[in-house]
Design a protein around this motif. Structure first.
Motif, PDB file in Angstrom:
ATOM      1  N   LYS A  57      30.646  59.790  11.699  1.00 12.71           N
ATOM      2  CA  LYS A  57      31.532  59.074  12.620  1.00 12.71           C
ATOM      3  C   LYS A  57      30.728  58.197  13.580  1.00 12.71           C
ATOM      4  N   GLN A  72      37.720  62.242  17.596  1.00 13.71           N
ATOM      5  CA  GLN A  72      37.555  61.514  16.334  1.00 13.71           C
ATOM      6  C   GLN A  72      37.165  62.435  15.177  1.00 13.71           C
ATOM      7  N   THR A  73      36.622  63.598  15.507  1.00 15.97           N
ATOM      8  CA  THR A  73      36.150  64.505  14.467  1.00 15.97           C
ATOM      9  C   THR A  73      36.917  65.825  14.459  1.00 15.97           C
ATOM     10  N   ALA A  74      38.036  65.854  15.189  1.00 20.90           N
ATOM     11  CA  ALA A  74      38.905  67.036  15.187  1.00 20.90           C
ATOM     12  C   ALA A  74      38.216  68.285  15.720  1.00 20.90           C
ATOM     13  N   MET A  75      37.553  68.128  16.872  1.00 18.51           N
ATOM     14  CA  MET A  75      36.962  69.301  17.538  1.00 18.51           C
ATOM     15  C   MET A  75      37.315  69.264  19.013  1.00 18.51           C
TER      16      MET A  75
ATOM     17  N   PHE B  26      37.307  66.439   5.067  1.00 21.25           N
ATOM     18  CA  PHE B  26      37.719  66.301   6.466  1.00 21.25           C
ATOM     19  C   PHE B  26      39.214  66.571   6.624  1.00 21.25           C
ATOM     20  N   GLN B  33      42.971  73.829   9.992  1.00 17.98           N
ATOM     21  CA  GLN B  33      43.007  74.012  11.444  1.00 17.98           C
ATOM     22  C   GLN B  33      44.439  74.090  11.961  1.00 17.98           C
TER      23      GLN B  33
END
Lengths: 151, 151
Positions: A57, A72-75, B26, B33
């Motif tokens: 990313k 942007q990275t789902a964390m 991803f 999740q």
DNA sequence: TATTGTTATACTCTATAACTATA
DNA sequence: TATAGTTATAGAGTATAACAATA
């Protein structure tokens, strides 16, 4: 009357059986497991899928605040911090204060990180290809669009 | 010539770009999740999806050797041991030597475990329903069959 | 007030490798 | 030889909550 077959006292017509293998969560876990195995085989054990999300990313959009990078990275904030810390320790990313906003930390790839990204992008595409190998082109598109609806 | 756009020296026609959001790994992670969030909401934080796999599988097939239980729930021997240990400590499962094979340990639900399973099966089905809520019935079937091919 | 980020804490899952015991 | 299980070890991801700093 068969008590075993109707433990919950629901009418038989509404009784709901539970077979693990039919549950979407279980099948999702297995699919992701399979993907992770392929990922490790092709990318090496030094990079995890989550770390690669950060690296690729940053490679895609350039320097970025830590929280935005997480979105942007789902964390969440705590998770992305852990990932960034580990990558910083290894010299793959670096952080610097944002001159325009004192709250922010800008995360970026180091030169080593850029090289690592360049070298691994082809392999990462191979991982996607290998994961989807059991499907036809049409099926791949269908799967992706259905999965995206689940987010 | 635009070097930035073609870092790898592949011909432009074969250049492969990498957009994180288009990669199946991803999207799988995000879907899982989302499922985990719904699971925690409906089942409570005391049971994880992995633990529930063990509990519901034992409820489905009865007592079972530890390794076989692992295969039935998609965990390797070391992982399933950790899960069984934690559930044993909480009185949800119990272990006993297999009289027919000295190498084996039989894992089963305790009475408390059976009750817990009975009480949670309805909620677990609700989790599946909630996860798949964005899809039509037809789409759900399609997704499940495509995911199963990826294992 | 809202946002950004840190820190502390804790737990779970996951895997590898070396090992013992039994079939 | 193959299978079942244990143990040690390690690392990664995940989340919550309380907190400080800045916008």
């Amino acid at each position: 009357m068969n008590i075993t077959a109707n433990r919950t006292s629901l009418p038989l017509s509404k009784r709901r059986r539970y077979l693990l293998d039919d549950q979407v969560g279980f099948v999702l876990r297995q699919a992701f497991q399979r993907h992770t195995t392929l990922f490790t085989e092709k990318m090496g054990a030094e990079i995890t899928p989550t770390q690669w999300a950060v690296i690729s990313k940053l490679h895609e959009i350039g320097a970025c605040s830590q929280n935005l990078l997480g979105r942007q990275t789902a964390m969440d904030a705590a998770t992305v911090k852990g990932v960034v810390d580990r990558l910083t320790k290894r010299g793959i990313v670096a952080t610097a204060p944002d001159p325009n906003d004192g709250r922010r930390i800008l995360v970026s790839l180091t030169e080593e990180g850029e090289n690592l990204a360049d070298l691994h992008i082809g392999r990462a595409l191979d991982v996607t290809e290998a994961t989807l190998a059991p499907l036809t082109a049409t099926e791949r598109g269908t799967l992706m669009s259905l999965l995206m609806k689940l987010r």
